[in-house]
Design a protein around this motif. Sequence first.
Motif, PDB file in Angstrom:
ATOM      1  N   VAL A  85       0.814  -1.198   0.099  1.00 50.33           N
ATOM      2  CA  VAL A  85       0.115  -0.065  -0.059  1.00 50.33           C
ATOM      3  C   VAL A  85       0.777   1.333   0.051  1.00 50.33           C
ATOM      4  O   VAL A  85       1.666   1.377   0.752  1.00 50.33           O
ATOM      5  N   LEU A  86       0.608   1.944  -0.992  1.00 47.36           N
ATOM      6  CA  LEU A  86       1.198   3.438  -1.091  1.00 47.36           C
ATOM      7  C   LEU A  86       0.375   4.508  -0.383  1.00 47.36           C
ATOM      8  O   LEU A  86      -0.863   4.424  -1.377  1.00 47.36           O
ATOM      9  N   ARG A  87       0.366   5.397   0.129  1.00 47.34           N
ATOM     10  CA  ARG A  87      -0.351   6.644   0.594  1.00 47.34           C
ATOM     11  C   ARG A  87       0.461   7.740   0.325  1.00 47.34           C
ATOM     12  O   ARG A  87       1.634   7.831   1.052  1.00 47.34           O
ATOM     13  N   CYS A  88      -0.161   8.825  -0.203  1.00 47.16           N
ATOM     14  CA  CYS A  88       0.662  10.073  -0.308  1.00 47.16           C
ATOM     15  C   CYS A  88      -0.033  11.152   0.287  1.00 47.16           C
ATOM     16  O   CYS A  88      -1.212  11.234   0.251  1.00 47.16           O
ATOM     17  N   SER A 124       3.035  -4.593  12.245  1.00 41.62           N
ATOM     18  CA  SER A 124       2.749  -5.869  12.615  1.00 41.62           C
ATOM     19  C   SER A 124       2.643  -6.513  11.225  1.00 41.62           C
ATOM     20  O   SER A 124       1.718  -5.894  10.267  1.00 41.62           O
ATOM     21  N   GLY A 125       3.301  -7.599  10.744  1.00 40.50           N
ATOM     22  CA  GLY A 125       3.193  -8.154   9.694  1.00 40.50           C
ATOM     23  C   GLY A 125       3.845  -7.626   8.435  1.00 40.50           C
ATOM     24  O   GLY A 125       3.814  -8.259   7.270  1.00 40.50           O
ATOM     25  N   GLY A 126       4.749  -6.695   8.511  1.00 39.61           N
ATOM     26  CA  GLY A 126       5.507  -6.139   7.547  1.00 39.61           C
ATOM     27  C   GLY A 126       6.286  -4.909   8.082  1.00 39.61           C
ATOM     28  O   GLY A 126       6.612  -4.765   9.309  1.00 39.61           O
ATOM     29  N   LYS A 127       6.613  -4.013   7.055  1.00 38.61           N
ATOM     30  CA  LYS A 127       7.214  -2.873   7.310  1.00 38.61           C
ATOM     31  C   LYS A 127       6.643  -1.501   6.685  1.00 38.61           C
ATOM     32  O   LYS A 127       6.203  -1.850   5.639  1.00 38.61           O
ATOM     33  N   ARG A 128       6.785  -0.473   7.509  1.00 41.63           N
ATOM     34  CA  ARG A 128       6.451   0.630   6.754  1.00 41.63           C
ATOM     35  C   ARG A 128       7.548   1.748   6.602  1.00 41.63           C
ATOM     36  O   ARG A 128       8.317   1.736   7.305  1.00 41.63           O
ATOM     37  N   PHE A 129       7.591   2.118   5.481  1.00 41.87           N
ATOM     38  CA  PHE A 129       8.497   2.983   5.014  1.00 41.87           C
ATOM     39  C   PHE A 129       8.067   4.375   4.679  1.00 41.87           C
ATOM     40  O   PHE A 129       6.701   4.563   4.021  1.00 41.87           O
ATOM     41  N   THR A 130       8.318   5.538   5.096  1.00 40.82           N
ATOM     42  CA  THR A 130       7.964   7.017   4.922  1.00 40.82           C
ATOM     43  C   THR A 130       8.860   7.629   4.390  1.00 40.82           C
ATOM     44  O   THR A 130      10.089   7.930   5.090  1.00 40.82           O
ATOM     45  N   THR A 135       9.164  17.410   0.843  1.00 32.87           N
ATOM     46  CA  THR A 135       7.964  18.460   1.384  1.00 32.87           C
ATOM     47  C   THR A 135       6.578  17.688   1.758  1.00 32.87           C
ATOM     48  O   THR A 135       5.690  18.319   2.156  1.00 32.87           O
ATOM     49  N   VAL A 136       6.398  16.614   1.112  1.00 33.18           N
ATOM     50  CA  VAL A 136       5.413  15.802   1.151  1.00 33.18           C
ATOM     51  C   VAL A 136       5.648  14.158   1.755  1.00 33.18           C
ATOM     52  O   VAL A 136       6.566  13.695   1.244  1.00 33.18           O
ATOM     53  N   TRP A 137       4.629  13.871   2.839  1.00 37.83           N
ATOM     54  CA  TRP A 137       5.303  12.568   3.206  1.00 37.83           C
ATOM     55  C   TRP A 137       4.604  11.281   2.419  1.00 37.83           C
ATOM     56  O   TRP A 137       3.095  11.390   2.378  1.00 37.83           O
ATOM     57  N   VAL A 138       5.074  10.422   1.975  1.00 35.76           N
ATOM     58  CA  VAL A 138       4.767   9.374   1.296  1.00 35.76           C
ATOM     59  C   VAL A 138       5.011   8.085   1.966  1.00 35.76           C
ATOM     60  O   VAL A 138       6.228   7.704   2.454  1.00 35.76           O
ATOM     61  N   GLU A 139       4.036   7.196   2.075  1.00 34.70           N
ATOM     62  CA  GLU A 139       4.016   6.227   2.881  1.00 34.70           C
ATOM     63  C   GLU A 139       3.960   4.827   2.284  1.00 34.70           C
ATOM     64  O   GLU A 139       2.803   4.895   1.385  1.00 34.70           O
ATOM     65  N   MET A 140       4.728   3.656   2.310  1.00 37.22           N
ATOM     66  CA  MET A 140       4.682   2.517   1.759  1.00 37.22           C
ATOM     67  C   MET A 140       4.736   1.475   2.644  1.00 37.22           C
ATOM     68  O   MET A 140       5.624   1.176   3.480  1.00 37.22           O
ATOM     69  N   THR A 141       3.476   0.753   2.862  1.00 35.70           N
ATOM     70  CA  THR A 141       3.398  -0.428   3.696  1.00 35.70           C
ATOM     71  C   THR A 141       3.804  -1.832   2.980  1.00 35.70           C
ATOM     72  O   THR A 141       2.899  -1.982   2.126  1.00 35.70           O
ATOM     73  N   VAL A 142       4.643  -2.508   3.344  1.00 36.24           N
ATOM     74  CA  VAL A 142       4.904  -3.816   2.682  1.00 36.24           C
ATOM     75  C   VAL A 142       4.775  -4.914   3.584  1.00 36.24           C
ATOM     76  O   VAL A 142       5.740  -5.198   4.653  1.00 36.24           O
ATOM     77  N   PRO A 143       3.921  -5.910   3.279  1.00 32.66           N
ATOM     78  CA  PRO A 143       3.793  -7.140   4.135  1.00 32.66           C
ATOM     79  C   PRO A 143       5.094  -7.908   3.839  1.00 32.66           C
ATOM     80  O   PRO A 143       5.771  -8.044   3.002  1.00 32.66           O
ATOM     81  N   ASP A 144       5.245  -8.826   5.082  1.00 33.19           N
ATOM     82  CA  ASP A 144       6.660  -9.654   5.131  1.00 33.19           C
ATOM     83  C   ASP A 144       6.543 -10.586   4.175  1.00 33.19           C
ATOM     84  O   ASP A 144       7.799 -11.078   3.697  1.00 33.19           O
ATOM     85  N   ASP A 145       5.374 -10.921   3.395  1.00 34.56           N
ATOM     86  CA  ASP A 145       5.430 -11.864   2.092  1.00 34.56           C
ATOM     87  C   ASP A 145       6.429 -11.247   1.114  1.00 34.56           C
ATOM     88  O   ASP A 145       6.753 -12.256   0.328  1.00 34.56           O
ATOM     89  N   TYR A 146       6.445 -10.014   1.160  1.00 32.42           N
ATOM     90  CA  TYR A 146       7.412  -9.662  -0.039  1.00 32.42           C
ATOM     91  C   TYR A 146       8.740  -9.469   0.385  1.00 32.42           C
ATOM     92  O   TYR A 146       9.761  -8.476  -0.335  1.00 32.42           O
TER      93      TYR A 146
END
Length: 198
Positions: A85-88, A124-130, A135-146
């Motif tokens: 999941v990517l959220r901007c 829980s279940g993965g890693k979150r990268f921000t 100037t804008v926070w973009v978040e990517m949550t990656v499950p451990d499956d990957y």
Amino acid sequence: MTPTVRRALPTVRAVGLGVGVVLTLAACSSAAGTPDVAVPAPSGEAAAACRALADELPDVVDGQERRALDEESPYVAVWGSPGIVLRCGVPEPAQLDAESGEYDPTHADIVGVNEVSWLLEEVSGGKRFTTTERTVWVEMTVPDDYAPEVNPLLDVAAPIDRHIPLDELYRPDDENDGATGPEDAEDSEDAEGHEHHH
């Protein structure tokens, strides 16, 4: 007890990040159906940057195809199942927010991927990268499956680098050459000709 591995803390820094965290983690743990992702609500320049980013996000990330959402939005993208999941336009991570009770930049785990710097957090279940330094926070949550979970970042690095501006503190003048034209590029050379990181 290692300082950088926090698998024993499944709710790492959830307090300062709001309800969006819970919804995002739930979306990533769902292996079937369309994920229910909390949609950010950026405004102004942040919204414009996120919309520009959305137009260039890839159809495939780490071999996973992009999925349709119940509520399509330029601020959210999901690939694969379970969803990457990517959220901007998300809020500043609590660990980097001086006004949060979780502020601790000294112990932040930072990962650099193709010109883009990310804060790495265990969830829980993965890693979150921000993204950091932007100037804008973009978040990517990656499950451990990957695992290794940094791989999906490779596929989004170029569009993020193009459309999410560096904060002024981290922006050498020559970073603006491609976007602002040759005249500004020459001005940049004169002003800070010694700062070239490419």
